[in-house]
Enzyme design. Structure first.
Site: not given
Ligand code: AMP
Length: 172
Positions: A58, A95
């Site tokens: 993006r 994470e």
């Protein structure tokens, strides 16, 4: 024009607990897309960038028109294995996983003034890795700009005192 009105929030996508900010509802609106690019390009002009860098995928959508508006080149930051010539890479931890980003080894000239553009700043890991890639080649990142910033994730802290602009801010 309130750019925020053109972003669709999709709860629990792609996994439970994530508020996904869908930019396609902004992209499809010519006025909102143009206003976004104009503002990002104005910032690029202000910080004196001579090249734009944008992460897969993006970051390409917003970075390329900004480069065009500034009349400068564009450096794609790609996922591993996509660039066919010699590259340098930088890995960072998410994470639960590790991400790697690559650029061409000849992407920048020493002393280039780089503007990093992405759709969204979350934890700042993507932008931080992009900064490291540019610096490895002797370029200087003079600005970072994103359409959206998730302020609570404090991504801004990862970029130190590099000038930063986000056009839309969310608490979550
Ligand atoms: P980060 O490296 O954590 O700053 O994540 C930034 C990248 O992940 C951006 O390129 C976004 O495209 C994507 N991203 C992260 N969180 C979201 C979200 N809540 N909605 C949409 N895209 C996201």
């Amino acid at each position: 024009m309130k750019l925020e009105d053109y972003i669709a929030n999709v709860p629990n996508y792609p996994i439970e607990g994530i508020q996904f900010k869908d930019i396609t509802t902004l992209l499809v609106n010519g006025e909102a897309f143009k206003e976004s690019i104009d503002k990002l390009a104005e910032f690029g002009r202000k910080v004196g960038a001579n090249v734009v860098m944008g992460p897969d995928a993006r970051g390409f959508i917003f970075g390329c028109p900004v480069a065009y508006a500034l009349g400068v080149g564009f450096v794609p930051v790609r996922k591993p294995g996509k660039l066919p010539r010699k590259t340098i890479s930088e890995s960072y931890t998410l994470e639960y996983a590790t991400n790697t980003l690559e650029i061409n080894i000849d992407a920048f000239k020493k002393g280039d003034k780089v503007l990093i553009i992405d759709d969204l700043m979350a934890t700042g890991g993507t932008v931080e890795a992009s900064i490291k890639l540019a610096e490895k080649l002797g370029a200087k990142v003079v600005g970072v700009a994103t359409l959206i910033e998730l302020e609570e994730l404090k991504g801004k802290e990862k970029i130190g005192n590099i000038p930063f602009l986000s056009l839309i801010k969310y608490d979550i």
